[in-house]
Motif scaffolding. Structure first.
Motif, PDB file in Angstrom:
ATOM      1  N   PHE A 176       0.832  -1.192   0.000  1.00 58.84           N
ATOM      2  CA  PHE A 176       0.000   0.000   0.000  1.00 58.84           C
ATOM      3  C   PHE A 176       0.874   1.252   0.000  1.00 58.84           C
ATOM      4  O   PHE A 176       1.980   1.250   0.525  1.00 58.84           O
ATOM      5  CB  PHE A 176      -0.849   0.060   1.267  1.00 58.84           C
ATOM      6  N   GLU A 177       0.298   2.337  -0.521  1.00 60.60           N
ATOM      7  CA  GLU A 177       0.991   3.631  -0.468  1.00 60.60           C
ATOM      8  C   GLU A 177       1.338   3.946   0.987  1.00 60.60           C
ATOM      9  O   GLU A 177       0.476   3.879   1.860  1.00 60.60           O
ATOM     10  CB  GLU A 177       0.078   4.746  -0.987  1.00 60.60           C
ATOM     11  N   GLY A 178       2.591   4.274   1.227  1.00 54.50           N
ATOM     12  CA  GLY A 178       3.001   4.709   2.566  1.00 54.50           C
ATOM     13  C   GLY A 178       3.154   3.594   3.585  1.00 54.50           C
ATOM     14  O   GLY A 178       3.486   3.856   4.732  1.00 54.50           O
ATOM     15  N   ALA A 226     -22.456  15.436   2.013  1.00 54.97           N
ATOM     16  CA  ALA A 226     -21.757  14.198   1.673  1.00 54.97           C
ATOM     17  C   ALA A 226     -20.584  14.516   0.754  1.00 54.97           C
ATOM     18  O   ALA A 226     -20.697  15.355  -0.141  1.00 54.97           O
ATOM     19  CB  ALA A 226     -22.709  13.220   1.009  1.00 54.97           C
ATOM     20  N   ALA A 227     -19.454  13.847   1.005  1.00 53.87           N
ATOM     21  CA  ALA A 227     -18.255  14.072   0.191  1.00 53.87           C
ATOM     22  C   ALA A 227     -17.957  12.831  -0.648  1.00 53.87           C
ATOM     23  O   ALA A 227     -18.073  11.714  -0.143  1.00 53.87           O
ATOM     24  CB  ALA A 227     -17.070  14.390   1.090  1.00 53.87           C
ATOM     25  N   PRO A 228     -17.587  13.009  -1.915  1.00 52.73           N
ATOM     26  CA  PRO A 228     -17.269  11.858  -2.772  1.00 52.73           C
ATOM     27  C   PRO A 228     -15.773  11.534  -2.738  1.00 52.73           C
ATOM     28  O   PRO A 228     -14.936  12.441  -2.701  1.00 52.73           O
ATOM     29  CB  PRO A 228     -17.658  12.352  -4.154  1.00 52.73           C
ATOM     30  N   LEU A 229     -15.448  10.264  -2.738  1.00 55.22           N
ATOM     31  CA  LEU A 229     -14.051   9.828  -2.803  1.00 55.22           C
ATOM     32  C   LEU A 229     -13.992   8.745  -3.881  1.00 55.22           C
ATOM     33  O   LEU A 229     -14.507   7.643  -3.693  1.00 55.22           O
ATOM     34  CB  LEU A 229     -13.616   9.283  -1.436  1.00 55.22           C
ATOM     35  N   ASP A 230     -13.369   9.082  -5.018  1.00 55.30           N
ATOM     36  CA  ASP A 230     -13.499   8.232  -6.203  1.00 55.30           C
ATOM     37  C   ASP A 230     -12.609   7.006  -6.258  1.00 55.30           C
ATOM     38  O   ASP A 230     -12.863   6.088  -7.011  1.00 55.30           O
ATOM     39  CB  ASP A 230     -13.224   9.076  -7.464  1.00 55.30           C
ATOM     40  N   THR A 231     -11.537   6.986  -5.480  1.00 49.12           N
ATOM     41  CA  THR A 231     -10.544   5.919  -5.617  1.00 49.12           C
ATOM     42  C   THR A 231     -11.059   4.580  -5.083  1.00 49.12           C
ATOM     43  O   THR A 231     -11.643   4.536  -4.005  1.00 49.12           O
ATOM     44  CB  THR A 231      -9.278   6.301  -4.830  1.00 49.12           C
ATOM     45  N   ALA A 232     -10.784   3.505  -5.811  1.00 54.82           N
ATOM     46  CA  ALA A 232     -11.128   2.156  -5.335  1.00 54.82           C
ATOM     47  C   ALA A 232     -10.022   1.647  -4.414  1.00 54.82           C
ATOM     48  O   ALA A 232      -8.894   2.154  -4.448  1.00 54.82           O
ATOM     49  CB  ALA A 232     -11.305   1.211  -6.508  1.00 54.82           C
ATOM     50  N   ASN A 233     -10.341   0.643  -3.588  1.00 56.40           N
ATOM     51  CA  ASN A 233      -9.353  -0.006  -2.716  1.00 56.40           C
ATOM     52  C   ASN A 233      -8.630   0.980  -1.794  1.00 56.40           C
ATOM     53  O   ASN A 233      -7.422   0.858  -1.581  1.00 56.40           O
ATOM     54  CB  ASN A 233      -8.287  -0.765  -3.532  1.00 56.40           C
ATOM     55  N   VAL A 234      -9.336   1.975  -1.274  1.00 56.62           N
ATOM     56  CA  VAL A 234      -8.700   2.884  -0.307  1.00 56.62           C
ATOM     57  C   VAL A 234      -8.451   2.064   0.969  1.00 56.62           C
ATOM     58  O   VAL A 234      -9.381   1.585   1.599  1.00 56.62           O
ATOM     59  CB  VAL A 234      -9.588   4.104  -0.001  1.00 56.62           C
ATOM     60  N   ASP A 235      -7.163   1.871   1.297  1.00 59.04           N
ATOM     61  CA  ASP A 235      -6.826   0.979   2.407  1.00 59.04           C
ATOM     62  C   ASP A 235      -6.663   1.772   3.694  1.00 59.04           C
ATOM     63  O   ASP A 235      -6.592   2.998   3.684  1.00 59.04           O
ATOM     64  CB  ASP A 235      -5.551   0.198   2.068  1.00 59.04           C
ATOM     65  N   THR A 236      -6.594   1.039   4.802  1.00 59.78           N
ATOM     66  CA  THR A 236      -6.532   1.689   6.111  1.00 59.78           C
ATOM     67  C   THR A 236      -5.231   2.471   6.292  1.00 59.78           C
ATOM     68  O   THR A 236      -5.200   3.436   7.040  1.00 59.78           O
ATOM     69  CB  THR A 236      -6.669   0.649   7.229  1.00 59.78           C
ATOM     70  N   ASP A 237      -4.161   2.067   5.603  1.00 57.64           N
ATOM     71  CA  ASP A 237      -2.912   2.828   5.696  1.00 57.64           C
ATOM     72  C   ASP A 237      -3.078   4.209   5.069  1.00 57.64           C
ATOM     73  O   ASP A 237      -2.409   5.159   5.462  1.00 57.64           O
ATOM     74  CB  ASP A 237      -1.760   2.102   4.989  1.00 57.64           C
ATOM     75  N   ARG A 238      -3.956   4.302   4.065  1.00 62.10           N
ATOM     76  CA  ARG A 238      -4.176   5.608   3.470  1.00 62.10           C
ATOM     77  C   ARG A 238      -5.098   6.443   4.348  1.00 62.10           C
ATOM     78  O   ARG A 238      -4.933   7.653   4.446  1.00 62.10           O
ATOM     79  CB  ARG A 238      -4.774   5.467   2.071  1.00 62.10           C
ATOM     80  N   ILE A 239      -6.063   5.799   4.981  1.00 65.18           N
ATOM     81  CA  ILE A 239      -6.990   6.537   5.852  1.00 65.18           C
ATOM     82  C   ILE A 239      -6.207   7.132   7.024  1.00 65.18           C
ATOM     83  O   ILE A 239      -6.384   8.289   7.373  1.00 65.18           O
ATOM     84  CB  ILE A 239      -8.128   5.610   6.330  1.00 65.18           C
ATOM     85  N   ILE A 240      -5.344   6.330   7.625  1.00 66.19           N
ATOM     86  CA  ILE A 240      -4.418   6.882   8.635  1.00 66.19           C
ATOM     87  C   ILE A 240      -3.130   6.067   8.601  1.00 66.19           C
ATOM     88  O   ILE A 240      -3.133   4.878   8.904  1.00 66.19           O
ATOM     89  CB  ILE A 240      -5.027   6.953  10.057  1.00 66.19           C
ATOM     90  N   PRO A 241      -2.010   6.694   8.205  1.00 66.78           N
ATOM     91  CA  PRO A 241      -0.754   5.944   8.122  1.00 66.78           C
ATOM     92  C   PRO A 241      -0.379   5.327   9.483  1.00 66.78           C
ATOM     93  O   PRO A 241      -0.599   5.949  10.532  1.00 66.78           O
ATOM     94  CB  PRO A 241       0.259   7.005   7.694  1.00 66.78           C
TER      95      PRO A 241
END
Ligand code: SF4
Lengths: 456, 198
Positions: free
Chosen positions: A420-422, B11-26
């Motif tokens: 994953f990124e980062g 409501a806010a849109p977030l277009d990217t697929a597979n947004v992982d938990t590391d991206r949500i908070i490193p």
């Protein structure tokens, strides 16, 4: 109609059924690590006690230092020291076994569970870590849970769950030299996708899986979560039983015989039906690696960078059409709960032996016992002579929580499970691969088809 | 836990697929106790480059996130939910979620809504075209009402729904099954004594 392994374990652990097809499952074994402090906080806040301390086993792994390790009291970083002290205090207060930082049995939870014989066929096992799927290699139902669920298990020894669908992944044929179980699982994820197993319990079957050692099966089950499945399993067989016999926490004497009789009845019945089936031919596999930022972005080493994921390409600094082989690496990480066991280290050592590392490379054994075993065989000397760093056990650069980080825009050939990124550090570019391929990258400084090094 | 009944919010849109938990908070921020405020690091690395959707002032008060496939995949870290809920989000809508993230949402009084992929993509397009648009969610009726006035029904596990509507603590609920748990433990002592309390 017959039942699958998953269905048998489910039925044997159902304590109650709730509305909406949920069941309350009894949890046989619970692994705890140094990131579990949130759950203990929640438990305390609710004024609750640990119900079955004897069913819990704890060890620090995520935050533990891998360099210059002495006593906990001597750890310079107060944040890291605090994590070690907190785990020791929380486990002592509730009477939970704790393999602390200076105990040779300390290691990554998913390495010590099997090593100590805590992980057994037919049990339910949970841990506040998504790679708990690893333990399914013994024919256990093992899955990762969040902090609130950890607190729930600590307080009640149960968990509410909804039965997953079943997906059997049959791997036929036999692996060729230089190709390993890591290549199988990368190929599986590439085939079904990073969410291909979502809502499913995976069962790995077929001749190629049967032929694998326990450690190689652990590597495969470990990455089930990277295919979106919370749990992945392999039916127990003689390989499983031989591995377990005599381990500290495994049943002994008459209990062993009784356990064995139960375990032999666990494999999916011949007429059991799976909701989905996928097949793969191991004979056709070559060494794999990932090029992008999802584990599904895996390709044979002989392939070129594909088109179609512009964000991943930008992050990874790659162009479509570029050959994967020959891609220059900046560093190598051999370790993590995917590939840090003694067999992984033997495979890596065989590649680096008599060669020199061209780039910085770290070897981080999965536990203190793996480290001891490797040193007894002289693997540490092979790594050191080749210029690789030989470190103390922990998660290390898999996630970098202890400070072992990859710098921005550096490429890391890594035996871990997430690109994953980062993940390995801000801006870090991770290429996942087997220990053999990572070792080949270490001694050539680039992505190299390890089969070429074996030929010499 | 705070009950969830109805929610009407930006409501806010977030277009990217597979947004992982590391991206949500490193992962490097998870060393902090939760009281440090995990929302401070929400999408930390993505935001650094500037131009991140949630930094658009129109989404300042967003409480609903409309994401793409496999949202919240990756690790079991509940910090990912805390980072989002700490920033004010009470519901997320996506075609699919990471399994553990999905479970963790309920535990924190957040409603994850699954809708068909094409529908979710259309909602994201709607929100991007008119930033600041509002969506209404009625959990009891199991409906999502979109900015254009159309309504969408969603499915939810009835047990999860009850817990959210009432703000129930799951451990208390489970302990109502104490007799069944104790009976299982008694059986374990007979059938698999090596797994039972010595
Ligand atoms: S080695 Fe990596 S994947 Fe495994 S438990 Fe540690 S951080 Fe998680």
């Amino acid at each position: 109609m017959g039942r699958t392994l998953y269905e048998k374990i489910w039925a044997a652990h159902e304590v109650a059924s709730g509305p909406g097809g949920r069941s309350l499952l009894y949890v046989d074994r619970h692994l705890i690590h140094d990131g579990s402090f949130h759950a203990f906080e929640a438990l305390k806040a609710g004024g609750r006690q640990v119900r079955r301390p004897d069913a819990c086993f704890a060890t620090p792994d995520h935050y533990v230092p891998t360099r210059g390790r002495k006593r906990v009291a001597d750890i310079a970083d107060p944040m890291v020291r605090g994590k070690m002290e907190m785990l020791a205090a929380n486990t002592a207060a509730s009477g939970i076994v704790h393999y602390g930082m200076d105990d040779p049995r300390q290691g990554i939870v998913h390495v010590i569970g099997p090593e100590q014989g805590i992980t057994q066929p037919g049990i339910t096992l949970v841990c506040g870590d998504s790679h708990t799927s690893t333990h399914g290699a013994f024919g256990a139902m093992a899955f990762g849970i969040g902090a609130s669920e950890v607190a729930h298990v600590l307080a009640t020894q149960t968990l509410w769950a909804r039965r997953a669908k079943t997906l059997r992944i049959t791997v036929n044929g036999a692996l060729r030299p230089g190709v390993h179980s890591k290549d199988i699982i990368l190929a599986v994820i590439a085939k079904i996708g990073a969410d291909g197993g979502a809502g499913h319990a995976l069962e790995y079957a077929g001749a190629a899986i049967r032929a694998l050692s326990m450690e190689a099966r652990l590597t495969i089950c470990n990455m089930s979560i990277e295919a979106g499945a919370r749990c992945g399993m392999v039916a127990p067989d003689d390989t499983t039983f031989q591995y377990l016999e005599g381990r500290p926490q495994a049943p002994k004497g008459a209990d062993w015989d009784r356990a064995l009789a139960r375990w032999r009845a666990l494999p999916s019945d011949a007429d059991a039906r799976f909701d989905r089936e996928v097949e793969l031919d191991a004979t056709a596999l070559v060494p794999m690696l990932t090029w992008g930022t999802s584990p599904e972005d895996a390709l044979p080493v002989t392939a070129v960078v594909p088109e179609g994921k512009p964000d991943a390409l930008r992050y990874m600094g790659l162009q479509p059409g570029q050959a994967l082989e020959g891609l220059a690496m900046d560093r190598v990480f051999i370790g993590s709960c995917t590939n840090s066991r003694i067999e992984d280290l033997r495979i890596a050592a065989a590649v680096v032996k008599g060669r020199k590392a061209m780039i910085p490379a770290m070897v981080v054994p999965g536990s203190g016992l793996v480290k001891q075993a490797a040193e007894a065989e002289g693997l540490d000397r092979i790594f050191r002579d080749a210029g690789l760093e030989w470190l103390a056990p922990g998660c290390s650069m898999c996630v970098g929580m202890n400070g072992d980080l990859v710098e921005a825009e550096q490429r890391c050939a890594s035996t871990s499970n997430r690109n994953f990124e980062g993940r390995q550090g801000k801006g870090a570019r991770t290429h996942l691969m087997s220990p053999a391929m990572a070792a080949a990258a270490a001694v050539t400084g680039r992505i190299t088809d390890v089969r070429k090094l074996l030929a010499h | 836990m705070e009950p969830f009944t109805t929610l009407e919010a930006v409501a806010a849109p977030l277009d990217t697929a597979n947004v992982d938990t590391d991206r949500i908070i490193p992962a490097r921020f998870l060393r902090q106790p939760r009281s440090a405020g995990y929302h401070n690091w929400l999408f930390h690395d993505l935001r650094e480059g500037g131009g991140f959707v949630l930094d658009d002032p129109a989404f300042k008060d967003a409480k609903i996130l409309v994401a793409a496939e496999n949202f919240g995949c990756g690790s079991s870290r509940e910090g990912a939910v805390w980072a989002l809920s700490g920033a004010g989000f009470r519901a997320w809508i996506a075609p699919s979620f990471g399994d553990i993230f999905f479970e963790n949402s309920f535990k924190n009084g957040v409603l994850p809504v699954v809708l068909p992929a094409a529908r979710v993509a259309a909602i994201r397009a709607m929100l991007a075209a008119k930033p600041g648009s509002r969506i209404a969610i009625d959990l009891a009726a199991q409906t999502v009402t979109l900015p254009d006035g159309s309504a969408e029904r969603f499915d939810i596990d009835p047990f999860r729904r009850e817990c959210l509507l009432n703000g129930w603590d799951e451990i208390d609920l489970t302990l109502q099954h104490e007799a069944a748990i104790a009976a299982h433990e008694a059986r374990q002592r007979v059938e698999t004594p090596w797994l039972a309390t010595p």
